[in-house]
Write an enzyme that holds these catalytic residues in place. Structure first.
Site, PDB file in Angstrom:
ATOM      1  CG  ASN A  62      -0.418   0.359   2.436  1.00 50.84           C
ATOM      2  OD1 ASN A  62       0.897   0.081   2.737  1.00 50.84           O
ATOM      3  ND2 ASN A  62      -1.018   0.587   3.502  1.00 50.84           N
ATOM      4  CG  ASP A 122       2.262   1.873   4.799  1.00 55.45           C
ATOM      5  OD1 ASP A 122       3.143   1.030   4.213  1.00 55.45           O
ATOM      6  OD2 ASP A 122       1.547   1.630   5.815  1.00 55.45           O
ATOM      7  CG  ASP A 182       1.065  -4.013   3.076  1.00 47.51           C
ATOM      8  OD1 ASP A 182       1.031  -5.056   2.213  1.00 47.51           O
ATOM      9  OD2 ASP A 182       1.285  -2.894   2.632  1.00 47.51           O
ATOM     10  CG  ASP A 239       4.931 -14.930  16.386  1.00 46.82           C
ATOM     11  OD1 ASP A 239       4.518 -15.316  17.438  1.00 46.82           O
ATOM     12  OD2 ASP A 239       5.916 -14.839  15.753  1.00 46.82           O
ATOM     13  CG  ASP A 250       6.597 -14.559  21.656  1.00 48.45           C
ATOM     14  OD1 ASP A 250       7.665 -14.453  21.277  1.00 48.45           O
ATOM     15  OD2 ASP A 250       6.555 -13.590  22.558  1.00 48.45           O
ATOM     16  CD  GLU A 297      10.713 -17.526  21.618  1.00 47.51           C
ATOM     17  OE1 GLU A 297      11.868 -16.762  21.175  1.00 47.51           O
ATOM     18  OE2 GLU A 297       9.971 -16.848  21.970  1.00 47.51           O
ATOM     19  CG  HIS A 323      11.614 -12.643  14.596  1.00 46.15           C
ATOM     20  ND1 HIS A 323      11.383 -13.978  14.745  1.00 46.15           N
ATOM     21  CD2 HIS A 323      11.191 -11.609  15.623  1.00 46.15           C
ATOM     22  CE1 HIS A 323      10.662 -13.838  15.951  1.00 46.15           C
ATOM     23  NE2 HIS A 323      10.733 -12.623  16.636  1.00 46.15           N
ATOM     24  CG  ASP A 324      13.725 -13.068  18.308  1.00 47.08           C
ATOM     25  OD1 ASP A 324      13.209 -11.739  18.046  1.00 47.08           O
ATOM     26  OD2 ASP A 324      13.019 -13.727  18.820  1.00 47.08           O
TER      27      ASP A 324
HETATM   28  C1  BGC Z   1      10.175 -12.980  20.337  1.00 50.50           C
HETATM   29  C2  BGC Z   1      10.709 -11.745  20.323  1.00 50.50           C
HETATM   30  C3  BGC Z   1      10.129 -10.773  21.252  1.00 50.50           C
HETATM   31  C4  BGC Z   1      10.014 -11.611  22.711  1.00 50.50           C
HETATM   32  C5  BGC Z   1       9.119 -10.687  23.459  1.00 50.50           C
HETATM   33  C6  BGC Z   1      10.427 -13.271  21.664  1.00 50.50           C
HETATM   34  O1  BGC Z   1      10.709 -14.734  21.848  1.00 50.50           O
HETATM   35  O2  BGC Z   1      10.751 -13.766  19.202  1.00 50.50           O
HETATM   36  O3  BGC Z   1      11.170 -10.939  19.077  1.00 50.50           O
HETATM   37  O4  BGC Z   1      10.834  -9.622  21.332  1.00 50.50           O
HETATM   38  O5  BGC Z   1       9.685 -12.687  22.388  1.00 50.50           O
HETATM   39  O6  BGC Z   1       7.832 -11.043  23.082  1.00 50.50           O
END
Ligand code: BGC
Length: 565
Positions: free
Chosen positions: A22, A24, A28, A97, A204, A261, A337-338
């Site tokens: 979009n 910005d 998305d 997630d 998460d 996780e 992503h971490d």
């Molecule tokens: C996620 C992180 C997040 C943290 C707090 C983690 O396990 O993968 O990206 O900052 O949880 O939610």
């Protein structure tokens, strides 16, 4: 019947950085929808999409302010339905997630908890009275430290002497899982999404759902201001298993994939309780034993030259899980992503194509369900920001910077450390083509694009090159998905070959036929003794085979997938 995820190839999408439809400057859902054909062609049939729920984005969506609606930055609830429908049409399943350990402090529950001490919502959070020192000053209830700041406690707004617990940032109050009413709220949310057609959840930070119910001081000493980060006080506690079982029973179906996780604290014995096939409440336990095997974690005082992949430890870690938890389904991944980009960790930008191909080959044929992180399929690497401030669009870094500065670290040291370890590295825009902003967006993205998109690190150019990383990934994935290979990988015995070789990661699977992977993890030539007979070379990232008198000469990051006679 075998669980569907045992035959799936997963792909992790960080939506803000995937594709901006979009205009910005932020990725998305419509952008993801645009790319479903691309993902399908690549061979992906399972997406884990990092958080898309409404959020003030202090922790990039892991701080949820409304679980029942899509973050307007990413689109609408309608877009999610379209995404699910379009993904399913292509045989792609979707995991959302789900951050349940905490909410944002802007979530309606927390707002009510603040406004009304007698509200039910107040019981959804962990709120305790503070302590007084000899002078009568108010102190947090105990000495627990948090991941993103010093004390894990923050003053409860509107209260004279109470604090709320936050194991992450102060803007992310922890929810109280010992409260059945809170748990029921989460099951309702899960059921809502399952009813919409979501195929599973990446849960998460679930290792932290249960806390030490005594809330006494951690016996550990030290820490900043006397607050110690002691994960044992709030990680993988005995009550957790019950919560997970209840989530499975009340929140989702049997066929819903639950990926949990669990951080670095869970070991195979405990993982078996969580995820043993047919018995455990969840399906895949994400632990990070294979992520930092190069000494980079906490490596602030090391020079770049001191960072080197410990190939033996990598083999040990994969095998420890395989040997002790093969009654579970396991995920396979290099990073998410971490983490920093795997190419910059275990591979090399100087051998981008060779090392990217080697890494995916090594991963795909181990035991488990592979998850590829967005951009690895084109060899994306860490960013080279030139000032520490560039890293501050992540809340987790703000406090870390203060604390590194207060410890006397200079900017150059911090920059060197973050360039190789920071999770921002994984969060730069996906590189689609060589037009401006790598085709990610029509306007300047909120997060800077890695300049290497101009040097061939982009999808479009790699599609056109038969020898590209992207085409190799597609080809390798097609083998991994082939029913015969899939059966060998899932059911054939996995063995490491030459365990003590410091440079080469080699393994074989004995199934209906025997397959073998040989990977050189070094940017230099190595040798590998080979006492087998090659039936077929299935995958190889170089031209020509250097094998003489039972010794392979392996060029930098050279790898093979072989069929053995
Ligand atoms: C996620 C992180 C997040 C943290 C707090 C983690 O396990 O993968 O990206 O900052 O949880 O939610």
């Amino acid at each position: 019947m075998e669980a569907w995820w045992r035959n799936s190839i997963g792909y992790i999408i960080y939506p803000a950085a995937y594709k901006d439809a979009n205009g910005d400057g932020i990725g998305d859902l419509k952008g993801i929808i645009e790319k479903l054909d691309y993902l399908h062609e690549l061979g992906i049939d399972l997406l884990w999409i990092c958080p898309i729920f409404a959020s003030p984005m202090k922790d990039n969506g892991y701080d949820v302010s409304d679980y029942l609606h899509v973050n307007p930055l990413f689109g609408s609830d309608e877009d999610l339905l379209t995404l699910l429908r379009e993904a399913h049409l292509r045989g792609i399943r979707v995991l959302l997630d789900f951050a349940m350990n905490h909410t944002s402090d802007q979530h309606e529950w927390f707002v009510k908890a603040k406004e009304d001490p007698s509200s039910e919502e107040r019981s959804y959070y962990i709120i305790k009275k503070g302590r007084r020192d000899e002078k009568g000053n108010l102190l947090p209830p105990n000495n627990w430290g948090s991941f993103f700041s010093t004390s894990a406690w923050e003053r409860m707004p509107g209260s004279e002497d109470e604090f709320y617990l936050h194991v992450f940032a102060p803007s992310m109050p922890d929810t109280d899982w010992s409260n059945p009413k809170l748990r029921e709220r989460y099951y309702q949310i899960a059921r809502h999404y399952v009813d919409l057609g979501v195929d599973g959840f990446r849960m998460d930070a679930i290792s932290h759902l249960a806390k030490n119910p005594t809330f006494e001081d951690s016996p550990l000493q030290g820490g900043k201001g006397g607050y110690v980060l002691d994960p044992s006080e709030f990680s993988n506690r005995p009550e957790l298993l019950g919560y997970l079982k209840e989530f499975r029973e009340k929140g989702v179906n049997e066929n819903t994939l639950l990926v949990g996780e669990v951080g670095g604290c869970v070991q195979p014995a405990q993982a078996r309780l969580f995820s043993e096939r047919g018995r455990g409440p969840i399906n895949l336990v994400f632990n990070f034993d294979t992520v930092w095997n190069n000494g980079a974690y906490g490596s602030i005082d090391k020079k770049d030259e001191e960072i080197k992949t410990d190939v033996i430890s990598l083999k040990n870690n994969f095998m420890r899980w395989y040997e002790n938890a093969a009654t579970c389904d396991l995920p396979l991944y290099w990073c998410n992503h971490d983490h920093p980009r795997v190419l910059s960790q275990y591979g090399s930008v100087n051998y981008r194509a060779e090392s990217a191909k080697m890494l995916v080959t090594t991963l795909l044929f181990l035991y488990g369900t592979p998850f590829i992180y967005q951009g690895d399929e084109i060899g994306m690497s860490n960013v080279t920001y030139d000032k520490v401030e560039d890293f501050l669009n992540d809340e987790a870094n703000v406090d870390a910077l203060k604390s590194m500065r207060s410890e006397g670290r200079d900017e150059e040291t911090i920059l060197r450390f973050w360039r190789r370890t920071n999770r921002i590295n994984a969060r730069t825009p996906m590189q689609w083509d060589k037009t401006s902003y790598a085709g990610f967006s029509k306007v300047a993205p909120k997060v800077k694009v890695n300049d290497n998109y101009k040097e061939g690190v982009n999808v479009q150019e790699q599609m056109e090159d038969p020898y590209s990383i992207l085409n190799y990934f597609q080809y390798a994935i097609s083998f991994r998905k082939n029913a015969i290979y899939n059966d060998i990988v899932n059911n054939g015995r996995l063995e490491i070959v030459d365990y003590n070789h410091p440079d080469v990661f080699a393994y074989l699977h004995r199934g209906s036929s025997t397959i073998m992977v040989i990977s050189n993890f070094r940017p230099y030539q190595t040798y590998f003794t080979f006492n087998y007979e090659i039936g077929d070379i299935v995958l190889h990232n170089y031209d020509g085979v250097l094998l003489k008198d039972h010794v392979f000469t392996l060029r930098p990051f050279e790898c093979y997938l072989l069929k053995i006679r």
